[in-house]
Scaffold this active site. Structure first.
Site, PDB file in Angstrom:
ATOM      1  N   ARG A  25       0.836  -1.209   0.000  1.00 47.61           N
ATOM      2  CA  ARG A  25       0.000   0.000   0.000  1.00 47.61           C
ATOM      3  C   ARG A  25       0.878   1.270   0.000  1.00 47.61           C
ATOM      4  O   ARG A  25       0.568   2.244  -0.694  1.00 47.61           O
ATOM      5  CB  ARG A  25      -0.927  -0.010   1.226  1.00 47.61           C
ATOM      6  CG  ARG A  25      -1.985  -1.130   1.194  1.00 47.61           C
ATOM      7  CD  ARG A  25      -3.238  -0.738   0.480  1.00 47.61           C
ATOM      8  NE  ARG A  25      -4.127  -1.863   0.210  1.00 47.61           N
ATOM      9  CZ  ARG A  25      -5.147  -2.226   1.016  1.00 47.61           C
ATOM     10  NH1 ARG A  25      -5.347  -1.598   2.173  1.00 47.61           N
ATOM     11  NH2 ARG A  25      -5.936  -3.238   0.685  1.00 47.61           N
ATOM     12  N   SER A 105      17.406 -14.618   7.751  1.00 45.76           N
ATOM     13  CA  SER A 105      17.061 -13.856   6.540  1.00 45.76           C
ATOM     14  C   SER A 105      17.886 -12.570   6.477  1.00 45.76           C
ATOM     15  O   SER A 105      18.275 -12.129   5.396  1.00 45.76           O
ATOM     16  CB  SER A 105      15.571 -13.525   6.556  1.00 45.76           C
ATOM     17  OG  SER A 105      14.815 -14.731   6.636  1.00 45.76           O
ATOM     18  N   ILE A 127       9.094 -14.838  15.886  1.00 45.95           N
ATOM     19  CA  ILE A 127       8.470 -14.933  17.221  1.00 45.95           C
ATOM     20  C   ILE A 127       9.536 -14.963  18.306  1.00 45.95           C
ATOM     21  O   ILE A 127       9.225 -14.814  19.488  1.00 45.95           O
ATOM     22  CB  ILE A 127       7.556 -16.175  17.336  1.00 45.95           C
ATOM     23  CG1 ILE A 127       8.367 -17.465  17.292  1.00 45.95           C
ATOM     24  CG2 ILE A 127       6.434 -16.147  16.302  1.00 45.95           C
ATOM     25  CD1 ILE A 127       7.603 -18.672  17.781  1.00 45.95           C
ATOM     26  N   ASP A 128      10.814 -15.112  17.899  1.00 44.53           N
ATOM     27  CA  ASP A 128      11.882 -15.216  18.908  1.00 44.53           C
ATOM     28  C   ASP A 128      12.338 -13.876  19.449  1.00 44.53           C
ATOM     29  O   ASP A 128      13.016 -13.825  20.475  1.00 44.53           O
ATOM     30  CB  ASP A 128      13.110 -15.923  18.304  1.00 44.53           C
ATOM     31  CG  ASP A 128      12.828 -17.384  18.018  1.00 44.53           C
ATOM     32  OD1 ASP A 128      13.651 -18.025  17.345  1.00 44.53           O
ATOM     33  OD2 ASP A 128      11.776 -17.879  18.464  1.00 44.53           O
ATOM     34  N   ARG A 163       0.332 -29.871  41.242  1.00 40.58           N
ATOM     35  CA  ARG A 163       1.419 -30.464  40.465  1.00 40.58           C
ATOM     36  C   ARG A 163       2.441 -29.413  40.055  1.00 40.58           C
ATOM     37  O   ARG A 163       2.137 -28.209  40.021  1.00 40.58           O
ATOM     38  CB  ARG A 163       0.864 -31.121  39.200  1.00 40.58           C
ATOM     39  CG  ARG A 163       0.189 -32.450  39.454  1.00 40.58           C
ATOM     40  CD  ARG A 163      -0.561 -32.937  38.238  1.00 40.58           C
ATOM     41  NE  ARG A 163      -0.969 -34.335  38.385  1.00 40.58           N
ATOM     42  CZ  ARG A 163      -1.882 -34.931  37.625  1.00 40.58           C
ATOM     43  NH1 ARG A 163      -2.486 -34.233  36.645  1.00 40.58           N
ATOM     44  NH2 ARG A 163      -2.210 -36.187  37.806  1.00 40.58           N
ATOM     45  N   MET A 170       8.802 -22.067  22.289  1.00 41.80           N
ATOM     46  CA  MET A 170       9.746 -22.007  21.183  1.00 41.80           C
ATOM     47  C   MET A 170      10.945 -21.138  21.559  1.00 41.80           C
ATOM     48  O   MET A 170      10.919 -20.406  22.548  1.00 41.80           O
ATOM     49  CB  MET A 170       9.040 -21.500  19.929  1.00 41.80           C
ATOM     50  CG  MET A 170       8.243 -22.611  19.264  1.00 41.80           C
ATOM     51  SD  MET A 170       7.869 -22.216  17.574  1.00 41.80           S
ATOM     52  CE  MET A 170       7.765 -23.855  16.876  1.00 41.80           C
ATOM     53  N   ARG A 245       4.273 -32.833  35.585  1.00 42.31           N
ATOM     54  CA  ARG A 245       3.754 -33.099  34.250  1.00 42.31           C
ATOM     55  C   ARG A 245       4.334 -32.069  33.298  1.00 42.31           C
ATOM     56  O   ARG A 245       4.973 -31.109  33.736  1.00 42.31           O
ATOM     57  CB  ARG A 245       2.216 -32.983  34.261  1.00 42.31           C
ATOM     58  CG  ARG A 245       1.499 -34.014  35.114  1.00 42.31           C
ATOM     59  CD  ARG A 245       1.636 -35.391  34.519  1.00 42.31           C
ATOM     60  NE  ARG A 245       0.801 -36.367  35.204  1.00 42.31           N
ATOM     61  CZ  ARG A 245       1.157 -37.011  36.325  1.00 42.31           C
ATOM     62  NH1 ARG A 245       2.330 -36.717  36.892  1.00 42.31           N
ATOM     63  NH2 ARG A 245       0.340 -37.884  36.887  1.00 42.31           N
TER      64      ARG A 245
HETATM   65  P1  ADP Z   1      14.974 -16.939   9.930  1.00 41.09           P
HETATM   66  O1  ADP Z   1      15.077 -15.825   8.927  1.00 41.09           O
HETATM   67  O2  ADP Z   1      13.588 -17.099  10.474  1.00 41.09           O
HETATM   68  O3  ADP Z   1      16.044 -16.855  10.981  1.00 41.09           O
HETATM   69  P2  ADP Z   1      16.544 -19.002   8.580  1.00 41.09           P
HETATM   70  O4  ADP Z   1      17.613 -19.045   9.613  1.00 41.09           O
HETATM   71  O5  ADP Z   1      16.104 -20.262   7.931  1.00 41.09           O
HETATM   72  O6  ADP Z   1      15.203 -18.315   9.149  1.00 41.09           O
HETATM   73  O7  ADP Z   1      17.052 -18.018   7.425  1.00 41.09           O
HETATM   74  C1  ADP Z   1      16.162 -17.812   6.320  1.00 41.09           C
HETATM   75  C2  ADP Z   1      16.904 -18.003   5.024  1.00 41.09           C
HETATM   76  O8  ADP Z   1      17.936 -17.022   4.902  1.00 41.09           O
HETATM   77  C3  ADP Z   1      17.644 -19.319   4.944  1.00 41.09           C
HETATM   78  O9  ADP Z   1      16.756 -20.365   4.621  1.00 41.09           O
HETATM   79  C4  ADP Z   1      18.639 -19.010   3.826  1.00 41.09           C
HETATM   80  O10 ADP Z   1      17.948 -19.012   2.579  1.00 41.09           O
HETATM   81  C5  ADP Z   1      19.008 -17.572   4.144  1.00 41.09           C
HETATM   82  N1  ADP Z   1      20.230 -17.471   4.940  1.00 41.09           N
HETATM   83  C6  ADP Z   1      20.362 -17.662   6.268  1.00 41.09           C
HETATM   84  N2  ADP Z   1      21.632 -17.451   6.652  1.00 41.09           N
HETATM   85  C7  ADP Z   1      22.331 -17.118   5.510  1.00 41.09           C
HETATM   86  C8  ADP Z   1      23.700 -16.784   5.199  1.00 41.09           C
HETATM   87  N3  ADP Z   1      24.621 -16.734   6.172  1.00 41.09           N
HETATM   88  N4  ADP Z   1      24.034 -16.489   3.905  1.00 41.09           N
HETATM   89  C9  ADP Z   1      23.091 -16.520   2.935  1.00 41.09           C
HETATM   90  N5  ADP Z   1      21.791 -16.829   3.148  1.00 41.09           N
HETATM   91  C10 ADP Z   1      21.427 -17.130   4.411  1.00 41.09           C
HETATM   92  O1  F6P Z   2      12.770 -18.976  14.393  1.00 37.78           O
HETATM   93  C1  F6P Z   2      11.494 -19.101  14.880  1.00 37.78           C
HETATM   94  C2  F6P Z   2      11.240 -20.536  15.294  1.00 37.78           C
HETATM   95  O2  F6P Z   2       9.888 -20.656  15.578  1.00 37.78           O
HETATM   96  C3  F6P Z   2      12.044 -20.992  16.511  1.00 37.78           C
HETATM   97  O3  F6P Z   2      11.539 -20.506  17.740  1.00 37.78           O
HETATM   98  C4  F6P Z   2      11.891 -22.474  16.377  1.00 37.78           C
HETATM   99  O4  F6P Z   2      12.870 -23.180  17.107  1.00 37.78           O
HETATM  100  C5  F6P Z   2      12.079 -22.652  14.871  1.00 37.78           C
HETATM  101  O5  F6P Z   2      11.572 -21.465  14.265  1.00 37.78           O
HETATM  102  C6  F6P Z   2      11.356 -23.845  14.315  1.00 37.78           C
HETATM  103  O6  F6P Z   2      11.755 -23.940  12.950  1.00 37.78           O
HETATM  104  P1  F6P Z   2      10.888 -24.775  11.885  1.00 37.78           P
HETATM  105  O7  F6P Z   2       9.633 -24.012  11.639  1.00 37.78           O
HETATM  106  O8  F6P Z   2      11.760 -24.820  10.663  1.00 37.78           O
HETATM  107  O9  F6P Z   2      10.622 -26.116  12.509  1.00 37.78           O
END
Ligand code: ADP
Ligand code: F6P
Length: 321
Positions: A25, A105, A127-128, A163, A170, A245
């Site tokens: 947008r 990413s 979400i982290d 309990r 996560m 639990r």
């Molecule tokens: P998030 O972005 O949620 O942390 P990922 O760790 O899977 O999830 O990173 C997302 C994507 O970014 C990866 O699947 C890969 O395509 C790319 N990526 C991650 N780290 C690198 C890196 N060091 N160099 C290039 N691409 C990367």
């Molecule tokens: O990075 C966000 C997250 O939800 C983490 O908290 C969790 O450990 C991971 O992604 C799970 O990854 P996937 O969706 O690839 O199982």
């Protein structure tokens, strides 16, 4: 600048759709054309672009997930793969790329910029909440509230049965989600990947709770710090008379209707991202610091780590008396 592309990458987060909507947008409002890229960096590689207009993003502000889909695509670390992505973007005369995703990413975006000097902007979504340079990431507030609603339900049965409950949230590498949930849920103990612990320390604290007259206790464990079922089993083995639990909240934390905070954060981030790109910024993340929107150089984002708030860990201990 005439044309931008937007994609969602890595682990999905509630609010990604709000961010997509805002990017589209804002861009259309400022005279830009917008492409969506399906399935993150893989879509870039496979030339899977879709034209987006204002109607493409109708009715998604309150929807979890991402209409552009997302995947993890480790192949993007390969220069030849990035080169194909660069060619696809140039072929479509795209001037800049908006990446909605987490810390991985961000590393991918930075690597792509370093290799091709192609303008990129990261909108932090995870979400982290583990991304340096921003107080909040899109989806974190929604995930905390989702976890909290589940834990309040667990607290009812924990109290009724007197309990101990071990609840796994996560957070494979970081405990920011676990810490906020522990404070808001009134948990006695929080276990995070960034801090080592022994089961003896956990039991010592739980026994102290019993001496204080507590009839039940909550232990929040981030998945990267341990497995709830193992911790509960060890408590049952080593703590006479205790009934432990466990519950693993899992992927419910990754979905759901985005909260007010998530929606507004995502909308502001998307709007700011496009305006910063038009102003000529080329390798940055949009962040929020002390409620102020601010661009942060990606080089800094990927080379620094967010600190664990020690004062919050102390507060959890002090509240558990
Ligand atoms: P998030 O972005 O949620 O942390 P990922 O760790 O899977 O999830 O990173 C997302 C994507 O970014 C990866 O699947 C890969 O395509 C790319 N990526 C991650 N780290 C690198 C890196 N060091 N160099 C290039 N691409 C990367
Ligand atoms: O990075 C966000 C997250 O939800 C983490 O908290 C969790 O450990 C991971 O992604 C799970 O990854 P996937 O969706 O690839 O199982």
């Amino acid at each position: 600048m005439k044309k931008i592309a937007v994609l969602t990458s890595g682990g999905d987060a509630p609010g990604m759709n709000c961010a997509i909507r805002s990017v589209v947008r804002t861009a259309l409002c400022l005279g830009l054309q917008v492409y969506g890229v399906m399935r993150g960096f893989r879509g870039l590689y496979e030339d899977d672009f879709v034209d987006l207009n204002s109607r493409s993003v109708s009715g998604i502000i309150n929807k979890g997930g991402t209409i552009l889909r997302t995947i993890r695509f480790p192949e993007f670390k390969n220069l030849a793969v990035q080169e194909k992505c660069f060619e696809n973007l140039k072929e479509k005369k795209v001037d800049a790329l908006v990446i909605i995703g987490g810390d991985g990413s961000s590393r991918g975006a930075y690597s792509f910029y370093k290799n091709f000097r192609f303008p990129v902007c990261v909108i932090p979504a995870s979400i982290d909440n583990d991304i340096y340079g921003t107080d909040f990431t899109i989806g974190f507030d929604t995930a905390v509230n989702t976890a909290l609603e589940a834990i309040d339900r667990i607290r009812d049965t924990a109290t009724s049965h007197e309990r101990i409950f071990v609840i796994e949230v996560m957070g494979r590498e970081h405990g920011f989600l676990a810490i906020e949930v522990a404070i808001a849920a009134g948990a006695e103990i929080v276990l995070i990947p960034e801090r080592t612990f022994t089961i003896e320390q956990v039991i010592k604290k739980l026994e102290k709770d019993r001496q204080l007259g507590k009839v039940s206790s909550l232990v929040i464990v981030a998945e990267g710090a341990g497995k709830a079922h193992e911790i509960a089993a060890q408590i049952n083995e080593r703590m006479p008379g205790a009934e432990a639990r466990y519950s693993v909240l899992g992927y419910i934390q990754r979905g759901g209707v985005p909260t007010y905070q998530t929606r507004c954060l995502a909308t502001m981030f998307g709007n700011h991202a496009v305006k910063c790109l038009i102003d000529g910024l080329d390798c940055f993340m949009v962040g929020v610091q002390r409620e102020k929107l601010c661009p942060v150089r990606l080089e800094e984002v990927v080379s620094c780590s967010k600190e664990i708030p020690e004062e919050k860990l102390k507060i959890i201990e002090e509240m558990a008396t």
